[in-house]
Design an enzyme around this catalytic site. Structure first.
Site, PDB file in Angstrom:
ATOM      1  N   TYR A  30       0.797  -1.229   0.000  1.00 48.87           N
ATOM      2  CA  TYR A  30       0.000   0.000   0.000  1.00 48.87           C
ATOM      3  C   TYR A  30       0.832   1.282   0.000  1.00 48.87           C
ATOM      4  CZ  TYR A  30      -3.685  -3.293   1.252  1.00 48.87           C
ATOM      5  OH  TYR A  30      -4.563  -4.343   1.262  1.00 48.87           O
ATOM      6  N   ASN A  81     -12.967   4.254  -1.584  1.00 42.94           N
ATOM      7  CA  ASN A  81     -12.143   3.067  -1.418  1.00 42.94           C
ATOM      8  C   ASN A  81     -12.805   2.274  -0.300  1.00 42.94           C
ATOM      9  OD1 ASN A  81     -10.303   1.082  -0.769  1.00 42.94           O
ATOM     10  ND2 ASN A  81      -8.517   2.399  -1.014  1.00 42.94           N
ATOM     11  N   HIS A 107      -8.870   1.652  -5.676  1.00 45.12           N
ATOM     12  CA  HIS A 107      -8.068   0.725  -4.870  1.00 45.12           C
ATOM     13  C   HIS A 107      -6.604   1.071  -5.075  1.00 45.12           C
ATOM     14  CE1 HIS A 107     -11.612  -1.620  -4.027  1.00 45.12           C
ATOM     15  NE2 HIS A 107     -11.906  -1.527  -5.313  1.00 45.12           N
ATOM     16  N   ILE A 108      -5.856   1.099  -3.998  1.00 48.56           N
ATOM     17  CA  ILE A 108      -4.439   1.459  -4.055  1.00 48.56           C
ATOM     18  C   ILE A 108      -3.645   0.364  -4.767  1.00 48.56           C
ATOM     19  CG2 ILE A 108      -2.388   1.890  -2.641  1.00 48.56           C
ATOM     20  CD1 ILE A 108      -4.413   3.151  -0.561  1.00 48.56           C
TER      21      ILE A 108
END
Length: 151
Positions: A30, A81, A107-108
């Protein structure tokens, strides 16, 4: 409500469960940016378009749903998210239809390159765009997209 007024409404940026731990949880997946960094990035992106954001994060599904309901008539679009709720929450999907404004799912990480259970999203079917795997930069793209669709 005039179209112009609608554009002046803030963009609601919602982050779901565990995103308060951004920067500390699995940085190899992340990244090291924090949730505060993400909010700042969204804010400055919106300001480039002459727009504002309202940012919220909760580890509780019901809180996210309440904010989504409140967005009806008070927000121009939603960047969300949903975290792990992406793959489990029918009620989140149902809520996101209520405000009748564009929703961008972000979404990362690239969820499609991860575990099988992360490949299905309950949100994608009602989102105008889905951004995944761009790191926190994806939030900038998401805010840009809402601005483009509501200019």
């Amino acid at each position: 409500m005039t179209h112009g007024h609608h554009n002046a409404l803030p963009i609601l940026v919602l982050n779901g469960p565990n995103l308060n731990m951004l920067g500390t949880r699995q940085p190899e997946v992340y990244g090291t940016e924090t949730l505060d960094d993400v909010v700042a990035l969204c804010r400055e992106t919106a300001e480039r378009h002459g727009r504002t954001i309202r940012a919220e994060q909760s580890n509780h599904e019901g809180a996210l749903i309440d904010w989504i309901h409140e967005a009806r008539g008070t927000a121009s679009g939603i960047v969300i998210n949903p975290g792990g709720l992406t793959h489990t929450s029918v009620v989140l999907r149902d809520a996101l239809v209520v405000p009748e404004i564009p929703v961008v799912e972000i979404h990362i990480s690239n969820v499609h390159a991860r575990e099988e259970f992360r490949h299905h999203s309950f949100v994608s079917g009602i989102a105008v765009s889905v951004i995944a795997g761009c790191g926190v930069r994806g939030y900038r793209y998401a805010v840009d997209e809402i601005c483009a669709r509501t200019s």
